[in-house]
Design a protein around this motif. Structure first.
Motif, PDB file in Angstrom:
ATOM      1  N   TYR A 232       0.841  -1.205   0.000  1.00 47.96           N
ATOM      2  CA  TYR A 232       0.000   0.000   0.000  1.00 47.96           C
ATOM      3  C   TYR A 232       0.874   1.253   0.000  1.00 47.96           C
ATOM      4  O   TYR A 232       0.566   2.238  -0.685  1.00 47.96           O
ATOM      5  CB  TYR A 232      -0.907  -0.021   1.226  1.00 47.96           C
ATOM      6  CG  TYR A 232      -1.845   1.154   1.298  1.00 47.96           C
ATOM      7  CD1 TYR A 232      -3.026   1.178   0.567  1.00 47.96           C
ATOM      8  CD2 TYR A 232      -1.544   2.256   2.104  1.00 47.96           C
ATOM      9  CE1 TYR A 232      -3.884   2.262   0.626  1.00 47.96           C
ATOM     10  CE2 TYR A 232      -2.393   3.341   2.178  1.00 47.96           C
ATOM     11  CZ  TYR A 232      -3.571   3.338   1.436  1.00 47.96           C
ATOM     12  OH  TYR A 232      -4.413   4.416   1.493  1.00 47.96           O
ATOM     13  N   GLU A 233       1.964   1.233   0.740  1.00 49.28           N
ATOM     14  CA  GLU A 233       2.854   2.394   0.791  1.00 49.28           C
ATOM     15  C   GLU A 233       3.464   2.681  -0.584  1.00 49.28           C
ATOM     16  O   GLU A 233       3.570   3.848  -1.000  1.00 49.28           O
ATOM     17  CB  GLU A 233       3.961   2.143   1.810  1.00 49.28           C
ATOM     18  CG  GLU A 233       4.964   3.284   1.927  1.00 49.28           C
ATOM     19  CD  GLU A 233       6.119   2.950   2.857  1.00 49.28           C
ATOM     20  OE1 GLU A 233       7.017   3.795   3.016  1.00 49.28           O
ATOM     21  OE2 GLU A 233       6.120   1.837   3.409  1.00 49.28           O
ATOM     22  N   GLN A 236       0.984   4.496  -2.808  1.00 45.56           N
ATOM     23  CA  GLN A 236       0.822   5.913  -2.490  1.00 45.56           C
ATOM     24  C   GLN A 236       2.013   6.730  -2.985  1.00 45.56           C
ATOM     25  O   GLN A 236       1.847   7.852  -3.476  1.00 45.56           O
ATOM     26  CB  GLN A 236       0.655   6.077  -0.979  1.00 45.56           C
ATOM     27  CG  GLN A 236      -0.541   5.337  -0.402  1.00 45.56           C
ATOM     28  CD  GLN A 236      -1.842   5.669  -1.127  1.00 45.56           C
ATOM     29  OE1 GLN A 236      -2.217   6.834  -1.252  1.00 45.56           O
ATOM     30  NE2 GLN A 236      -2.526   4.647  -1.613  1.00 45.56           N
ATOM     31  N   GLU A 240       2.160   9.860  -5.964  1.00 46.40           N
ATOM     32  CA  GLU A 240       2.787  11.174  -5.858  1.00 46.40           C
ATOM     33  C   GLU A 240       3.522  11.539  -7.152  1.00 46.40           C
ATOM     34  O   GLU A 240       3.692  12.729  -7.448  1.00 46.40           O
ATOM     35  CB  GLU A 240       3.756  11.187  -4.686  1.00 46.40           C
ATOM     36  CG  GLU A 240       3.081  10.999  -3.332  1.00 46.40           C
ATOM     37  CD  GLU A 240       4.087  10.893  -2.193  1.00 46.40           C
ATOM     38  OE1 GLU A 240       5.314  10.969  -2.488  1.00 46.40           O
ATOM     39  OE2 GLU A 240       3.665  10.742  -1.038  1.00 46.40           O
ATOM     40  N   THR A 278      -7.941   6.114  -2.502  1.00 47.26           N
ATOM     41  CA  THR A 278      -6.935   6.044  -3.568  1.00 47.26           C
ATOM     42  C   THR A 278      -6.585   4.624  -3.992  1.00 47.26           C
ATOM     43  O   THR A 278      -5.799   4.459  -4.929  1.00 47.26           O
ATOM     44  CB  THR A 278      -5.639   6.741  -3.116  1.00 47.26           C
ATOM     45  OG1 THR A 278      -5.175   6.128  -1.901  1.00 47.26           O
ATOM     46  CG2 THR A 278      -5.874   8.224  -2.880  1.00 47.26           C
ATOM     47  N   THR A 297      -4.151   0.943  -7.605  1.00 41.40           N
ATOM     48  CA  THR A 297      -4.457   2.365  -7.468  1.00 41.40           C
ATOM     49  C   THR A 297      -5.018   2.914  -8.773  1.00 41.40           C
ATOM     50  O   THR A 297      -5.157   4.131  -8.911  1.00 41.40           O
ATOM     51  CB  THR A 297      -3.190   3.148  -7.073  1.00 41.40           C
ATOM     52  OG1 THR A 297      -2.187   2.963  -8.086  1.00 41.40           O
ATOM     53  CG2 THR A 297      -2.648   2.666  -5.751  1.00 41.40           C
TER      54      THR A 297
END
Length: 628
Positions: A232-233, A236, A240, A278, A297
């Protein structure tokens, strides 16, 4: 997001030879300078300096050896006057080829220890970095990018050699690769050099690798990876950069909600979804007590396909794009230029040549979409033309003609000299008459290696050497006279498409929809929390308006292996060489200086490595024993 394909303007004259950039010249200069430095240290004044023409001819011969499927064949047989290929003898002597192979260097060996203290790849670092930068400058990948690992086979001494039992080679040098999912163009690569100096395993290695390989990737692309990388990190952090991610997830990830991990009481082929603002998680039950987890995502809706297995659209997208690197391994291995060596820098150099030649083919195909339409042997023809273009300048500047008549005639043709009819190999065969053709071949000398030798049963003639698999007889060397005549005629042919009537079979160069993911990475040691670290909105397809059709589907089918059009058989008794179906080969088992036993076998088509039941003794041949 920029357009897919080669960078730069596709204006008039783009099909001509492109001027070399400074990086190509720098790579060439480093290899030539370091090889000459090593040659002077080894031979002193007796060393004849290598130049760029020699280096390109050496690379061209490696490419041609891969085109002729001679990777496992001894170099001496390629230069053999009777059974070898004429182009090898016409380019350079065998001793010169062996000398270049022994002395090829990519750095200064005396200053290497200081650099090894901080960089395990110091022996090839400068060449590797320049080459990797060039990969990104030549091609804009499409909207789908695949990140995965590549294992180059190698069993010699190397401080960062890896063991991956799920891979066919098991031992080798591992590289992380980011490539275009459709064309398999290798856009960025990174050699894995093992753990850090302290010996502690790297934390979040998968996320770090994906972030490194996608650095500089234009916005709007989607990254497909497997459960070693996905988290999950990572999703994200890619958002970005305006990049999306789709990948499988390991069940021990702490961010997974417990509702998606449960499989008891669920119907087969059912799906459960979990959402954040997201990200989207899906749990698909492919079989009883076996559910597959994917994180995306890119998708925001719980779409399920109308297929019988009711797979979610997220899984279908993953299956379409996950095989980019796996297909790169397949097509690179088909015509690989790897040679047997005990030096790991040379193994990396061979892989650089394999990947570069395939990338060049992808660019050529993008620039010339109408080249050889409807043909399936495009890549083989391209590589053959590439290899011959590299060796041609050295052949033209040869001061002395080779001793063999066929090689001498080939040199004259390339120089533009007139070749008399008597010098052509075909004319000599016709002049010899049927008596010479019926004469028995001279017995081959004793060898300390296992060899596949020709055998004749009844009226059927078996080739002198079985060197190729999965290809027609035009790829094999049916006889020495045909080899020399074939090489001669290839050089006389200006247009492969119209004039050369060759019909080679070739594995498809496009990635399949279902490629097997054979990754076997170490499981992460972080314990999973019983409660999810991320708040998800749970959506269950069982409780929705979707109709669930039960079907007994094995979860392994999600990663089903793509099957080629032709069955290829592998025979361990012939040093792992690939053997044409129905071919008769004579296998000698050599123990020191004594031939213990040999027999003739008929290869049967199998999808796996031959066992004892996979070899049938030919009824017309009996066993024999003899000493060397």
């Amino acid at each position: 997001m920029g357009p897919k394909g080669p960078r730069g303007r596709r204006g008039e004259g783009s099909k001509g030879r492109r001027a070399e950039g400074p990086k190509e010249q720098a790579i060439e200069r480093i290899i030539v300078d370091m090889t000459n430095l090593q040659g002077v240290r080894k031979y002193g004044d007796g060393w004849r300096p290598m130049d760029s023409t020699d280096l390109r001819a050496y690379v061209g011969l490696l490419i041609l050896a891969g085109v002729y499927r001679s990777r496992g064949e001894a170099a001496a047989s390629l230069w053999d006057a009777e059974s070898g290929r004429t182009v090898f003898r016409a380019t350079m002597p065998l001793k010169a080829f062996h000398k270049y192979s022994r002395l090829l260097r990519f750095d200064d060996r005396q200053s290497r220890p200081a650099r090894l203290a901080t960089d395990r790849l110091a022996a090839v670092r400068e060449v590797w970095d320049l080459w990797e930068e060039r990969l990104q400058a030549l091609y804009n990948p499409g909207p789908e990018v695949t990140v995965d690992e590549q294992l180059v086979p190698f069993r010699g001494r190397c401080p960062f050699r890896q063991y991956i039992p799920s891979k066919p080679a098991k031992y080798g040098i591992k590289s992380w690769v980011a490539c275009d999912a459709k064309s398999s163009y290798a856009w960025k690569m990174q050699v894995y050099t093992g753990k850090a100096a302290g010996g502690c395993p790297e934390k979040n290695q998968g996320a770090r690798v994906v972030l490194d390989l996608t650095e500089g990737l234009p916005t709007g692309h989607n990254v497909t990876c497997d459960n070693f990388f996905t988290s999950y990190e990572l999703g994200q952090r890619l958002l970005e950069r305006n990049l999306t991610m789709v990948g499988t997830v390991r069940k021990n990830k702490p961010e997974l909600p417990p509702a998606l991990l449960q499989s008891k009481g669920r119907q087969v082929s059912s799906s459960r979804f979990a959402f954040t603002p997201t990200a989207t998680l899906v749990s698909y039950l492919a079989k009883r007590n076996k559910n597959v987890l994917l994180l995306s995502t890119r998708h925001a809706e719980p779409d399920v396909s109308d297929r019988r297995d009711r797979k979610p659209a997220l899984i279908l997208d993953y299956n379409c794009n996950k095989g980019g690197v796996d297909n790169l391994d397949k097509v690179v291995g088909t015509y690989s230029c790897r040679r047997m060596t005990a030096r790991w820098p040379l193994v990396i150099f061979h892989n650089i040549l394999d990947v570069s030649s395939y990338n060049a083919f992808v660019i050529w195909r993008e620039i010339n979409p109408d080249w050889m339409p409807g043909k399936r042997n495009k890549r083989r023809v391209f590589l053959e033309q590439l290899g011959k273009a590299l060796v041609k300048p050295l052949i033209q500047r040869r001061q002395r003609l080779p001793r063999t008549e066929a090689a001498s005639a080939l040199v004259k043709v390339i120089r533009g000299e007139r070749v008399s009819a008597e010098d052509r190999p075909q004319a000599r065969e016709r002049a010899a008459g049927p008596a010479a053709a019926a004469a028995p071949a001279a017995p081959l000398g004793a060898s300390k290696r296992k060899r596949c030798q020709g055998y004749e049963i009844g009226n059927s003639h078996i080739p002198q050497a079985v060197r190729s698999s999965g290809s027609k007889s035009s790829d094999s060397e049916s006889s020495s006279g045909a080899d020399m005549a074939g090489d001669y005629e290839d050089w006389m042919c200006d247009d492969y498409q119209d004039n050369c009537q060759e019909d080679y079979t070739h594995n498809r160069d496009t990635p399949g929809a279902d490629m097997e993911d054979t990754r076997d990475q170490e499981a992460e040691t972080s314990p999973r929390s019983p409660d999810s670290l991320v708040d998800y909105d749970i959506y269950d397809s069982e409780e929705s308006d979707y109709e669930v059709h039960t079907q007994d589907v094995d979860s392994e089918q999600l990663y089903s292996e793509q099957v080629d059009d032709e069955e290829v058989v592998y025979c361990e008794e012939v040093y792992g060489e690939e053997v044409d179906t129905g071919a008769v080969v004579e296998c000698e088992e050599v123990d020191d200086d004594e031939v213990v036993d040999y027999a003739t076998f008929v290869a049967r088509p199998k999808n796996h490595i031959f066992g004892d039941e996979g070899l049938q003794r030919h009824p017309g041949v009996t066993d024999a024993r003899h000493n060397v």
